[in-house]
Motif scaffolding. Sequence first.
Motif, PDB file in Angstrom:
ATOM      1  N   ALA A 166     -27.222 -23.041   1.801  1.00 51.75           N
ATOM      2  CA  ALA A 166     -26.151 -23.310   2.764  1.00 51.75           C
ATOM      3  C   ALA A 166     -26.132 -24.776   3.164  1.00 51.75           C
ATOM      4  CB  ALA A 166     -26.320 -22.436   4.003  1.00 51.75           C
ATOM      5  N   GLU A 167     -27.307 -25.344   3.420  1.00 50.71           N
ATOM      6  CA  GLU A 167     -27.426 -26.748   3.799  1.00 50.71           C
ATOM      7  C   GLU A 167     -28.721 -27.313   3.226  1.00 50.71           C
ATOM      8  OE1 GLU A 167     -26.027 -27.953   7.905  1.00 50.71           O
ATOM      9  OE2 GLU A 167     -26.609 -25.879   8.277  1.00 50.71           O
ATOM     10  N   ALA A 168     -28.736 -28.622   3.021  1.00 52.64           N
ATOM     11  CA  ALA A 168     -29.946 -29.281   2.524  1.00 52.64           C
ATOM     12  C   ALA A 168     -29.990 -30.715   3.028  1.00 52.64           C
ATOM     13  CB  ALA A 168     -29.988 -29.253   0.994  1.00 52.64           C
ATOM     14  N   ALA A 169     -31.181 -31.167   3.333  1.00 52.43           N
ATOM     15  CA  ALA A 169     -31.389 -32.562   3.731  1.00 52.43           C
ATOM     16  C   ALA A 169     -32.716 -33.025   3.145  1.00 52.43           C
ATOM     17  CB  ALA A 169     -31.399 -32.707   5.249  1.00 52.43           C
ATOM     18  N   VAL A 170     -32.713 -34.224   2.590  1.00 52.35           N
ATOM     19  CA  VAL A 170     -33.887 -34.768   1.913  1.00 52.35           C
ATOM     20  C   VAL A 170     -34.369 -36.002   2.670  1.00 52.35           C
ATOM     21  CG1 VAL A 170     -34.685 -35.889  -0.212  1.00 52.35           C
ATOM     22  CG2 VAL A 170     -33.228 -33.851  -0.336  1.00 52.35           C
ATOM     23  N   VAL A 171     -35.674 -36.058   2.928  1.00 48.95           N
ATOM     24  CA  VAL A 171     -36.280 -37.204   3.613  1.00 48.95           C
ATOM     25  C   VAL A 171     -37.560 -37.603   2.902  1.00 48.95           C
ATOM     26  CG1 VAL A 171     -35.331 -36.476   5.845  1.00 48.95           C
ATOM     27  CG2 VAL A 171     -37.659 -35.816   5.206  1.00 48.95           C
ATOM     28  N   GLY A 172     -38.056 -38.786   3.255  1.00 44.90           N
ATOM     29  CA  GLY A 172     -39.341 -39.239   2.739  1.00 44.90           C
ATOM     30  C   GLY A 172     -40.399 -39.130   3.810  1.00 44.90           C
ATOM     31  N   LEU A 173     -41.541 -38.542   3.448  1.00 44.84           N
ATOM     32  CA  LEU A 173     -42.664 -38.417   4.372  1.00 44.84           C
ATOM     33  C   LEU A 173     -43.845 -39.236   3.850  1.00 44.84           C
ATOM     34  CD1 LEU A 173     -42.576 -34.616   5.286  1.00 44.84           C
ATOM     35  CD2 LEU A 173     -41.553 -36.536   6.499  1.00 44.84           C
ATOM     36  N   PRO A 174     -44.713 -39.743   4.747  1.00 45.27           N
ATOM     37  CA  PRO A 174     -45.843 -40.576   4.304  1.00 45.27           C
ATOM     38  C   PRO A 174     -46.719 -39.865   3.282  1.00 45.27           C
ATOM     39  CG  PRO A 174     -45.597 -40.659   6.698  1.00 45.27           C
ATOM     40  CD  PRO A 174     -44.668 -39.587   6.215  1.00 45.27           C
ATOM     41  N   ASP A 175     -47.122 -40.607   2.271  1.00 43.43           N
ATOM     42  CA  ASP A 175     -47.965 -40.056   1.221  1.00 43.43           C
ATOM     43  C   ASP A 175     -48.993 -41.123   0.821  1.00 43.43           C
ATOM     44  OD1 ASP A 175     -47.985 -37.710  -1.045  1.00 43.43           O
ATOM     45  OD2 ASP A 175     -48.524 -39.660  -1.915  1.00 43.43           O
ATOM     46  N   PRO A 176     -50.289 -40.772   0.826  1.00 38.53           N
ATOM     47  CA  PRO A 176     -51.323 -41.788   0.539  1.00 38.53           C
ATOM     48  C   PRO A 176     -51.256 -42.350  -0.866  1.00 38.53           C
ATOM     49  CG  PRO A 176     -52.273 -39.577   0.636  1.00 38.53           C
ATOM     50  CD  PRO A 176     -50.878 -39.456   1.119  1.00 38.53           C
ATOM     51  N   GLN A 177     -50.722 -41.571  -1.825  1.00 35.53           N
ATOM     52  CA  GLN A 177     -50.677 -42.040  -3.205  1.00 35.53           C
ATOM     53  C   GLN A 177     -49.386 -42.766  -3.533  1.00 35.53           C
ATOM     54  OE1 GLN A 177     -51.307 -38.955  -6.099  1.00 35.53           O
ATOM     55  NE2 GLN A 177     -51.030 -40.331  -7.861  1.00 35.53           N
ATOM     56  N   TRP A 178     -48.238 -42.192  -3.092  1.00 34.37           N
ATOM     57  CA  TRP A 178     -46.928 -42.695  -3.505  1.00 34.37           C
ATOM     58  C   TRP A 178     -46.220 -43.522  -2.434  1.00 34.37           C
ATOM     59  CZ3 TRP A 178     -46.245 -42.250  -8.496  1.00 34.37           C
ATOM     60  CH2 TRP A 178     -46.903 -41.240  -9.185  1.00 34.37           C
ATOM     61  N   GLY A 179     -46.824 -43.655  -1.258  1.00 25.08           N
ATOM     62  CA  GLY A 179     -46.143 -44.341  -0.162  1.00 25.08           C
ATOM     63  C   GLY A 179     -45.289 -43.367   0.624  1.00 25.08           C
ATOM     64  N   GLN A 180     -44.352 -42.722  -0.061  1.00 26.59           N
ATOM     65  CA  GLN A 180     -43.570 -41.634   0.510  1.00 26.59           C
ATOM     66  C   GLN A 180     -43.392 -40.549  -0.552  1.00 26.59           C
ATOM     67  OE1 GLN A 180     -40.012 -43.906   1.893  1.00 26.59           O
ATOM     68  NE2 GLN A 180     -40.447 -43.064   3.909  1.00 26.59           N
ATOM     69  N   MET A 197     -33.333 -44.645   3.095  1.00 27.35           N
ATOM     70  CA  MET A 197     -33.878 -44.872   1.753  1.00 27.35           C
ATOM     71  C   MET A 197     -35.342 -44.438   1.689  1.00 27.35           C
ATOM     72  SD  MET A 197     -34.200 -48.413  -0.403  1.00 27.35           S
ATOM     73  CE  MET A 197     -32.429 -48.666  -0.549  1.00 27.35           C
ATOM     74  N   ILE A 198     -35.676 -43.716   0.624  1.00 24.59           N
ATOM     75  CA  ILE A 198     -37.044 -43.276   0.382  1.00 24.59           C
ATOM     76  C   ILE A 198     -37.633 -44.180  -0.703  1.00 24.59           C
ATOM     77  CG2 ILE A 198     -38.497 -41.340  -0.366  1.00 24.59           C
ATOM     78  CD1 ILE A 198     -36.046 -39.519   0.410  1.00 24.59           C
ATOM     79  N   ILE A 199     -38.795 -44.744  -0.428  1.00 24.94           N
ATOM     80  CA  ILE A 199     -39.462 -45.581  -1.423  1.00 24.94           C
ATOM     81  C   ILE A 199     -40.706 -44.836  -1.891  1.00 24.94           C
ATOM     82  CG2 ILE A 199     -40.462 -47.842  -1.924  1.00 24.94           C
ATOM     83  CD1 ILE A 199     -38.815 -48.978   0.370  1.00 24.94           C
ATOM     84  N   SER A 200     -40.631 -44.281  -3.084  1.00 26.05           N
ATOM     85  CA  SER A 200     -41.706 -43.454  -3.631  1.00 26.05           C
ATOM     86  C   SER A 200     -42.228 -44.100  -4.907  1.00 26.05           C
ATOM     87  CB  SER A 200     -41.192 -42.045  -3.924  1.00 26.05           C
ATOM     88  OG  SER A 200     -42.233 -41.208  -4.377  1.00 26.05           O
ATOM     89  N   GLY A 201     -43.491 -44.481  -4.881  1.00 24.77           N
ATOM     90  CA  GLY A 201     -44.060 -45.144  -6.048  1.00 24.77           C
ATOM     91  C   GLY A 201     -43.394 -46.466  -6.353  1.00 24.77           C
ATOM     92  N   GLY A 202     -42.859 -47.123  -5.321  1.00 25.45           N
ATOM     93  CA  GLY A 202     -42.199 -48.404  -5.508  1.00 25.45           C
ATOM     94  C   GLY A 202     -40.764 -48.305  -5.971  1.00 25.45           C
ATOM     95  N   ILE A 203     -40.224 -47.087  -6.108  1.00 25.88           N
ATOM     96  CA  ILE A 203     -38.857 -46.880  -6.590  1.00 25.88           C
ATOM     97  C   ILE A 203     -37.992 -46.391  -5.425  1.00 25.88           C
ATOM     98  CG2 ILE A 203     -37.390 -45.628  -8.220  1.00 25.88           C
ATOM     99  CD1 ILE A 203     -39.804 -45.344 -10.030  1.00 25.88           C
ATOM    100  N   ASN A 204     -36.802 -46.972  -5.279  1.00 22.35           N
ATOM    101  CA  ASN A 204     -35.879 -46.567  -4.216  1.00 22.35           C
ATOM    102  C   ASN A 204     -35.168 -45.278  -4.598  1.00 22.35           C
ATOM    103  OD1 ASN A 204     -36.592 -48.929  -2.937  1.00 22.35           O
ATOM    104  ND2 ASN A 204     -34.745 -50.030  -3.533  1.00 22.35           N
ATOM    105  N   ILE A 246     -41.026 -37.093  -1.526  1.00 22.51           N
ATOM    106  CA  ILE A 246     -39.691 -36.556  -1.259  1.00 22.51           C
ATOM    107  C   ILE A 246     -39.821 -35.102  -0.832  1.00 22.51           C
ATOM    108  CG2 ILE A 246     -37.421 -36.100  -2.245  1.00 22.51           C
ATOM    109  CD1 ILE A 246     -38.030 -38.361  -4.261  1.00 22.51           C
ATOM    110  N   VAL A 247     -39.287 -34.808   0.350  1.00 19.65           N
ATOM    111  CA  VAL A 247     -39.342 -33.449   0.908  1.00 19.65           C
ATOM    112  C   VAL A 247     -37.926 -32.974   1.190  1.00 19.65           C
ATOM    113  CG1 VAL A 247     -40.209 -32.011   2.792  1.00 19.65           C
ATOM    114  CG2 VAL A 247     -41.600 -33.914   1.929  1.00 19.65           C
ATOM    115  N   ALA A 248     -37.606 -31.752   0.760  1.00 22.57           N
ATOM    116  CA  ALA A 248     -36.275 -31.171   0.976  1.00 22.57           C
ATOM    117  C   ALA A 248     -36.354 -30.075   2.032  1.00 22.57           C
ATOM    118  CB  ALA A 248     -35.732 -30.599  -0.327  1.00 22.57           C
ATOM    119  N   PHE A 249     -35.490 -30.176   3.031  1.00 20.48           N
ATOM    120  CA  PHE A 249     -35.338 -29.129   4.047  1.00 20.48           C
ATOM    121  C   PHE A 249     -34.085 -28.329   3.698  1.00 20.48           C
ATOM    122  CE2 PHE A 249     -37.978 -32.277   5.982  1.00 20.48           C
ATOM    123  CZ  PHE A 249     -38.855 -31.570   6.801  1.00 20.48           C
TER     124      PHE A 249
END
Length: 523
Positions: A447-461, A423-430, A463-466
């Motif tokens: 062909a493929e995609a994966a989404v993760v949350g990375l640390p962010d000073p403003q939003w907490g996390q 679960m990614i928590i960005s700006g307090g939203i799941n 959303i980054v897509a690989f």
Amino acid sequence: MPESRGPNLRQALHRTARHHADNEALADSQHRYTYRQMLARAQQTAALLFGLGVRKGDRVALMMLPSTIHPIALYGCWELGAVPVALHVREKLPVLVKTLERISPRALIYDGSFADQVAHIRAQVPLITGYVRARSEATPPDKIRSGNEPVIPDDLDRYPLDFEPMALAGHDLAAIVLTSGTTGIPKGVLHTHAKLVESCRAAVYPFGLTPHSSTLNMFTTSFMGWSNLALPYFNIGARQVFHDHWDPKRVLRTIAEERLTNLLLVPTMWRLLLREDVESHDLSSLRQVGFAGEVMDLPTLEAIRRRICPRIINCYSTTETAVSGGTAMFPEDLARPDKIESVGKPLLNSEVRVVAAGGSPDDELPPGEEGEILIAGPSLAQEFWCDPPLSREKFVGPWWRSGDLGTFDADGYLYVRGRVDDMIISGGINVMPGPVENVLLAHPDVAEAAVVGLPDPQWGQRIVAFVVRKNPALDDAALDAVVQQSDLPGYQRPREYRFLDELPRGNSGKTNRRALRQMAEGG
């Protein structure tokens, strides 16, 4: 036949070999065995292990690739009453050594291709007193033999089973299955004989198995998916073909040449398979295909139905629950557009609940509310090896805390939304990765995609897509345009896109999101 006290896997193979003796059981590029021959080889392996000092209840580590020799080693352990532990062969040496020290096996059966790693293990794990080398299609010619060390299957005729193994009971420990964790030492999940036999029985009807069924198994031998697929086929007298590594072109050729009836893959494998020239192969023998292991995206599911086979099942289970502690979507369920994202309903004699995160089994949530999935069923594991605190935390009475997030709908269909850890928590939203990945995978050049949350000073996390591209011209702007044109709300839109040649995978073949986060934070 040796004495049995309750259902067990030794008894199951003896029964299959009696009633389906001439059915082909195992095939790879080197060997083909009927059930009569498979049992004979397993009994010889039991005699070999006995000669090395292995007795009922002793652990035997298996460091092997998918092949006909691996199940012979597995059932050789069960013939003797020993407890096999399949190692994650792709782990680094220090993790393998720590795993072996924790499991404390009496013997190690290993493919000759791992001879160099095993030389280090010999020096570092003195408690292993017996070594057996196995020869598969992956074994280099110069690694087949080493001194007087026995080789299976080559030397098995020297080891007749000239004694009666000790009786087995259903409650006896059958296997320690290692979890596919991405950090630390894998946890050992304890399954008894009776529970794994029950798992075999439960798989027959969703898999649609008969003694005339056949499939391809290339799952990593330590992955519970290998056992969930393989053991039901052995239990009913059906045929399995083994590949020692994943090669989508070879998979397509094998389906056509072997006239396979069933194929079960994880979604990542299906995506890679669909990148091949599927239509140039005769896949008409396939009666049913399926997926398990992780959430499937809708574009891939529709492509499987259109290009591979119209009858599809989806199974959801965990290492701790085996087959009969899970759910299934049957072809008729997946034909319903409004249910296509579901993993189905609990299998025979199992129960599933969705409870408040961190709550007790009694904190059941109503349909539509998201929480943690708890599972109970007749093939549920007992506990973890040498870890009572974790066992108490995860096994609550008859229930297993899965760590998966999910919801039930009003019709009783379960929907898996991802891992609690994903679960990614960005700006307090799941935000869960699945819906975002579905939008990206619908793009024809992805062909493929994966989404993760990375640390962010403003939003907490953030959303980054690989993304793995089919077309190298695909760029951030094109993907962002697709996302903005979709139904995704703005807070679920990736703030960054990174392109890779391939996504990292764990021991089970699933996308390794932890590795992606570590890669991104390190780079």
